[in-house]
Design an enzyme around this catalytic site. Structure first.
Site, PDB file in Angstrom:
ATOM      1  N   ALA A  27    -113.769 -37.701  -4.775  1.00 50.49           N
ATOM      2  CA  ALA A  27    -113.412 -38.513  -3.607  1.00 50.49           C
ATOM      3  C   ALA A  27    -111.921 -38.627  -3.339  1.00 50.49           C
ATOM      4  O   ALA A  27    -111.530 -39.307  -2.382  1.00 50.49           O
ATOM      5  CB  ALA A  27    -113.997 -39.922  -3.782  1.00 50.49           C
ATOM      6  N   GLY A  79    -109.688 -33.474  -0.143  1.00 53.03           N
ATOM      7  CA  GLY A  79    -110.550 -32.538   0.542  1.00 53.03           C
ATOM      8  C   GLY A  79    -111.769 -33.154   1.194  1.00 53.03           C
ATOM      9  O   GLY A  79    -111.706 -34.214   1.825  1.00 53.03           O
ATOM     10  N   GLY A 117    -114.411 -34.513  -0.139  1.00 51.59           N
ATOM     11  CA  GLY A 117    -114.797 -35.805  -0.699  1.00 51.59           C
ATOM     12  C   GLY A 117    -114.025 -36.953  -0.075  1.00 51.59           C
ATOM     13  O   GLY A 117    -114.605 -38.001   0.259  1.00 51.59           O
ATOM     14  N   TYR A 126    -116.734 -18.709  -9.539  1.00 51.01           N
ATOM     15  CA  TYR A 126    -117.026 -19.779  -8.582  1.00 51.01           C
ATOM     16  C   TYR A 126    -118.339 -19.468  -7.851  1.00 51.01           C
ATOM     17  O   TYR A 126    -119.206 -20.334  -7.718  1.00 51.01           O
ATOM     18  CB  TYR A 126    -115.882 -19.918  -7.583  1.00 51.01           C
ATOM     19  CG  TYR A 126    -116.120 -20.945  -6.509  1.00 51.01           C
ATOM     20  CD1 TYR A 126    -115.873 -22.292  -6.738  1.00 51.01           C
ATOM     21  CD2 TYR A 126    -116.592 -20.571  -5.250  1.00 51.01           C
ATOM     22  CE1 TYR A 126    -116.101 -23.243  -5.748  1.00 51.01           C
ATOM     23  CE2 TYR A 126    -116.823 -21.509  -4.259  1.00 51.01           C
ATOM     24  CZ  TYR A 126    -116.569 -22.841  -4.512  1.00 51.01           C
ATOM     25  OH  TYR A 126    -116.798 -23.777  -3.527  1.00 51.01           O
TER      26      TYR A 126
END
Length: 340
Positions: free
Chosen positions: A18, A21, A23, A158
């Site tokens: 959070a 980005g 979040g 990723y």
């Protein structure tokens, strides 16, 4: 079983990742819509500042500093939400990290750490959230990626982690549905988003990386996440490229391979020298409190027609009808001028 989800203004929402980005954009958007928030990240000082700002604007928030790779930390988040608010209605697993470079160049230790955050962090959050949501109902929303459907070169580990997130999420959804659990399970799959992802990623390339265009604003992803918190959905693609990439992966995978070899790899490289390799957030938090990094030569799109059509079909339909009427009127005016 038909699942009923509460309006955001009536929800308690847990958001991991959070402090930057997607979040952070999601937390701010949810606060404006009066959801009560439990904000989670490693950086406690950043969490405190965000909560103070949102509370001053009339929101009701709390924070828990936690590393989602640690199951005990994630359990503390759930316990704190239950103690403060009596529970939660939506749990959003957004936290994630990245590594750029050819797979052969990335040490196994870094690969494992990325999986600890991106995959096991989602598993920890999902299993802990599901125990509560099975009793009380609500939404579990996991952050996948367009790489959940189609791996991308130079983001190999990723991509692997997001494939794993998709497999786990799809399996868990089926199991909960078979039980008749009142839990909506959604996988959100964004294309490139203008966040701190590149700045936070560990880089093993010979140049500074960049995300391939088109790049979308974080609010586009945040809006999709919050829509899923109110409306049961299986998948949400953020950006038309994410949808096209997933379709292409199934229908013409070899052609997509060749396209990525020729076009994707060059698009992911800048002409700038790489920053210090230790400047990343793989193992510890770094620069936070920023939604966007600035996409440089690829300015972000503030709107996705595709995603809006999926998540807000009535509004998008009205806009398209209005645009069609305006175009028809314009053509009629031109026709009249021509006849005069």
């Amino acid at each position: 079983m038909r699942i009923q989800l509460k309006a955001l203004a009536d929800q308690v929402m847990v958001i991991t990742g959070a402090t930057s980005g997607i979040g952070l954009a999601t937390a701010r958007m949810a606060a404006r819509r009066r959801a009560r928030l439990v904000l989670v990240a490693r950086n406690e000082s950043a969490l405190r500042l965000i909560c103070d700002d949102l509370n001053m604007l009339g929101a009701e928030t709390m924070h828990v500093a936690a590393d989602v790779a640690n199951e005990a930390d994630v359990q503390r988040v759930a316990d704190a939400a239950i103690e403060r608010f009596g529970g939660f209605d939506s749990w959003l697993n957004i936290a994630g990290v990245g590594i750029f470079g050819k797979s052969e160049a990335v040490p196994a230790e870094d690969m494992r750490r990325l999986f600890d955050v991106n995959f096991w962090g989602v598993v920890h959050g999902s299993m802990i959230a599901a125990r509560h949501l099975k009793k009380h109902g609500g939404a579990l929303i996991n952050m996948g990626s367009e790489t959940s459907d189609r791996a991308v070169p130079l983001l190999g580990i990723y991509s692997a982690s997001k494939h794993a997130v998709k497999g786990f999420t799809d399996s868990l959804r089926t199991e909960l549905e078979e039980e008749g659990a009142p839990v909506s399970v959604t996988l959100v799959k964004p294309a490139s988003v203008d966040t701190m992802f590149v700045a936070h990623a560990k880089n093993y390339m010979e140049v500074e990386p960049q995300l391939p265009p088109p790049v979308y604003a974080p609010d586009v992803a945040a809006d999709a996440l919050l829509y899923a918190a109110e409306h049961p959905m299986r998948d949400v693609y953020v950006g038309s490229r994410a949808r096209l990439s997933g379709t292409g992966a199934h229908l013409m995978p070899r052609l997509l391979d060749k396209g990525m070899e020729r076009f994707m790899i060059p698009m992911m490289k800048t002409d700038r020298p790489p920053r210090d390799r230790d400047d990343n957030n793989l193992y510890s938090s770094s620069t936070d409190l920023m939604e966007r990094a600035g996409a440089g030569s690829n300015p972000p799109r503030e709107f996705s027609v595709y995603t809006s059509a999926v998540t807000h079909p009535r509004t998008t339909g009205a806009v398209m009808v209005g645009a069609g009427l305006a175009l028809a009127a314009l053509l009629q005016m031109r026709r009249q001028r021509t006849q005069q």
